[in-house]
Motif scaffolding. Structure first.
Motif, short mmCIF file in Angstrom:
data_model
loop_
_atom_site.label_atom_id
_atom_site.label_comp_id
_atom_site.label_asym_id
_atom_site.label_seq_id
_atom_site.Cartn_x
_atom_site.Cartn_y
_atom_site.Cartn_z
N GLY A 296 0.69 -1.35 -0.37
CA GLY A 296 -0.23 0.09 0.40
C GLY A 296 0.99 0.87 -0.09
O GLY A 296 0.20 2.15 0.26
N VAL A 297 2.07 1.51 -0.79
CA VAL A 297 2.69 2.54 -0.69
C VAL A 297 2.24 3.33 -2.02
O VAL A 297 2.32 2.31 -3.11
CB VAL A 297 4.07 2.06 -0.46
N GLU A 298 2.82 4.35 -2.00
CA GLU A 298 3.10 5.01 -3.74
C GLU A 298 4.98 4.93 -4.15
O GLU A 298 5.41 4.37 -4.01
CB GLU A 298 3.54 6.77 -3.28
N PRO A 299 4.64 5.23 -5.49
CA PRO A 299 5.97 5.16 -6.37
C PRO A 299 7.25 4.97 -6.19
O PRO A 299 8.19 4.06 -5.88
CB PRO A 299 5.47 5.48 -7.59
N ASP A 300 7.05 5.99 -5.18
CA ASP A 300 8.37 6.52 -4.24
C ASP A 300 8.80 5.77 -3.55
O ASP A 300 9.88 5.85 -3.21
CB ASP A 300 8.57 8.01 -4.10
N GLU A 301 8.15 5.50 -3.17
CA GLU A 301 8.36 4.18 -2.04
C GLU A 301 9.01 3.10 -2.54
O GLU A 301 10.05 2.29 -1.71
CB GLU A 301 7.77 4.18 -0.45
N ALA A 302 7.95 2.65 -3.45
CA ALA A 302 8.40 1.29 -4.39
C ALA A 302 10.01 1.76 -4.90
O ALA A 302 10.15 0.96 -5.28
CB ALA A 302 7.60 0.74 -5.30
N ALA A 303 10.24 2.64 -4.74
CA ALA A 303 11.07 2.55 -5.91
C ALA A 303 12.50 2.46 -5.11
O ALA A 303 13.43 2.25 -5.85
CB ALA A 303 11.02 4.26 -6.71
N LYS A 304 12.33 2.83 -3.45
CA LYS A 304 13.52 3.54 -2.76
C LYS A 304 13.79 1.69 -2.16
O LYS A 304 15.15 1.32 -2.07
CB LYS A 304 13.18 3.71 -1.74
N TRP A 305 12.68 1.11 -2.51
CA TRP A 305 12.54 -0.33 -2.24
C TRP A 305 13.51 -1.42 -2.88
O TRP A 305 13.97 -2.00 -2.79
CB TRP A 305 11.42 -1.36 -2.08
N TRP A 306 12.63 -1.21 -4.35
CA TRP A 306 13.78 -2.14 -5.31
C TRP A 306 14.75 -1.52 -5.97
O TRP A 306 16.60 -1.83 -5.91
CB TRP A 306 13.43 -1.17 -6.58
N MET A 307 15.33 0.09 -4.80
CA MET A 307 16.41 0.24 -4.92
C MET A 307 18.44 -1.03 -4.35
O MET A 307 19.09 -0.61 -4.66
CB MET A 307 16.96 1.48 -5.07
N LYS A 308 17.32 -0.59 -3.07
CA LYS A 308 18.17 -1.46 -1.94
C LYS A 308 17.89 -3.09 -2.55
O LYS A 308 18.79 -3.59 -2.19
CB LYS A 308 17.34 -1.51 -0.98
N GLU A 309 16.90 -3.10 -3.07
CA GLU A 309 16.96 -4.70 -3.25
C GLU A 309 18.25 -5.34 -4.93
O GLU A 309 18.61 -6.59 -4.82
CB GLU A 309 15.53 -5.43 -3.74
N HIS A 310 18.17 -4.00 -5.53
CA HIS A 310 18.73 -4.39 -6.58
C HIS A 310 19.95 -3.59 -7.29
O HIS A 310 20.04 -2.60 -8.12
CB HIS A 310 17.98 -3.88 -7.91
N GLU A 311 20.73 -2.72 -6.02
CA GLU A 311 21.77 -2.11 -5.22
C GLU A 311 22.59 -2.63 -7.11
O GLU A 311 23.15 -1.64 -7.12
CB GLU A 311 22.84 -2.31 -4.72
N ASP A 312 22.95 -3.81 -7.16
CA ASP A 312 24.44 -4.24 -7.87
C ASP A 312 23.61 -3.44 -9.38
O ASP A 312 24.54 -3.45 -10.05
CB ASP A 312 24.31 -5.96 -8.07
N ILE A 313 22.35 -3.95 -9.67
CA ILE A 313 22.28 -3.16 -11.16
C ILE A 313 22.58 -1.14 -10.92
O ILE A 313 22.72 -1.44 -12.36
CB ILE A 313 20.58 -3.45 -11.33
N TRP A 314 21.75 -0.20 -10.49
CA TRP A 314 21.34 0.86 -10.51
C TRP A 314 22.94 1.59 -10.43
O TRP A 314 23.16 2.73 -10.64
CB TRP A 314 20.61 1.15 -9.83
N THR A 315 23.47 0.74 -9.29
CA THR A 315 25.34 1.50 -9.78
C THR A 315 25.85 0.85 -10.25
O THR A 315 26.70 1.55 -10.50
CB THR A 315 25.47 0.57 -8.14
N SER A 316 25.47 0.42 -11.88
CA SER A 316 25.98 -0.34 -12.65
C SER A 316 26.05 0.96 -13.63
O SER A 316 27.05 1.26 -14.74
CB SER A 316 26.00 -1.46 -12.83
N TRP A 317 24.78 1.65 -13.16
CA TRP A 317 24.45 3.22 -14.32
C TRP A 317 25.19 3.54 -14.23
O TRP A 317 25.65 5.25 -14.95
CB TRP A 317 23.05 3.31 -14.82
N VAL A 318 25.73 4.62 -13.10
CA VAL A 318 26.94 5.74 -11.58
C VAL A 318 28.24 5.50 -11.89
O VAL A 318 28.38 4.32 -11.56
CB VAL A 318 25.65 6.64 -11.30
N SER A 319 28.61 6.76 -11.74
CA SER A 319 29.71 6.48 -10.58
C SER A 319 30.62 5.06 -9.55
O SER A 319 29.37 6.27 -9.10
CB SER A 319 30.71 7.67 -10.98
#
Length: 331
Positions: A296-319
């Motif tokens: 029952g959360v909004e997209p911004d909370e889901a995005a933060k959860w997703w980023m914690k779950e998939h740190e290996d993915i998004w960290t490959s996009w940046v320095s």
């Protein structure tokens, strides 16, 4: 005096022109993203915003509206970044804007999405746990639907079946109209257009929870296709010539891309570089949508959860430096 006045006019016009040319290339303080109204674009906006704000120090905001309005705003520069352009759904506008140089495609967010006519899987296979027998065990293709009007009976027109199209006004609704013709569905089935996407979802959920037959248009990645066990009915393999002539194939490949306004590479080169690396998948996107629904959360909370779950993915996009700043903010 006339010569002096003319000279002053030239100087003023030159200054104004210079100011105009500089304004399009000046660095941005606030990056504006487009929101065309569905949950997956909101999740991707929130992921990108978190990185833009915490990693690169920009302010961000979102402009919402219809697909047509937000894409037009993107072409005109009112919207800097668009995280989900469904290229085939707006093919003419997308190609026109790209050829005109109004915006630039920087990456493919995901390309494993699907769309078409779905039925609950229990319609074909049954569901022993729910005590549901198969309702149409031989159903495989869209064309097969015309054999089953009694299974998908239209409650307002007994004796005929009902297929839920996309909402009226969606480009895909016209394509499904053509499929009715080429597959002969109108012999036994009615073509019903719901008033909105939410009305179509409500109709599906009511049928699914009651164990009734249902058939209609939908697409992935969405919460609907992630949460409910649905089967996409088969069509002939996509063939561009046949598709353009009759729509008598499966839907074309539909790259969902990230685009930026033409001035953006000069206005925010660091974020432009990050967006060139942005890549997910339908499955990854649906994870966030399911998390939204179950918690029952909004997209911004889901995005933060997703980023914690998939740190290996998004960290490959940046320095590494940017990644550390974002990780600190997520803690």
């Amino acid at each position: 005096m006339k010569k002096l006045a003319a000279l002053l006019c030239i100087v003023v016009l030159t200054v104004l022109a210079a100011c105009g040319s500089e304004s399009s290339d000046e660095e941005l303080d606030t990056i504006v993203l487009g929101d065309a109204g569905w949950d997956s674009i909101r999740v991707h906006n929130s992921i990108a915003q978190t990185i833009m704000e915490e990693g690169f120090g920009y302010d961000t905001e979102v402009k919402s509206g219809s697909t047509a309005a937000t894409v037009q705003g993107h072409r005109e520069g009112d919207i800097n970044v668009y995280m989900e352009i469904w290229t085939d759904n707006i093919k003419e506008v997308y190609e026109e804007a790209t050829e005109a140089g109004d915006f630039e495609t920087v990456s493919v967010n995901f390309d494993d999405n699907k769309q078409g006519l779905y039925v609950p899987t229990y319609v074909i296979e049954g569901d022993p746990e729910r005590g549901i027998e198969p309702l149409a065990p031989e159903l495989r293709t869209v064309e097969d639907l015309k054999k089953y009007p009694e299974v998908f009976e239209d409650p307002e027109d007994p004796g005929r079946g009902r297929i839920l199209n996309a909402p009226s006004g969606w480009a895909v609704a016209e394509q499904i109209d053509e499929k009715f013709e080429v597959y002969g569905l109108n012999e036994t089935m009615n073509n019903f257009m719901p008033g909105s996407d939410s009305a179509a979802v409500a109709d599906l959920v009511d049928a699914y929870e009651a164990g009734r037959a249902w058939v209609g248009y939908y697409w992935s990645p969405t919460l609907v296709t992630a949460k409910y066990d649905l089967t996409l009915l088969e069509e002939p393999e996509y063939d561009e010539e046949v598709w353009n002539e009759t729509r008598g194939t499966e839907f074309p490949p539909n790259d969902v891309v990230v685009t930026v306004h033409k001035d953006f590479p000069e206005q925010a080169p660091d974020v432009y570089e990050f967006l060139q690396n942005y890549e997910t998948s339908s499955e990854l996107t649906e994870e966030a949508l399911v998390y939204m629904d179950e918690n029952g959360v909004e997209p911004d909370e889901a995005a933060k959860w997703w980023m914690k779950e998939h740190e290996d993915i998004w960290t490959s996009w940046v320095s590494e430096e940017v990644a550390e700043k974002v990780k600190d903010a997520l803690e």
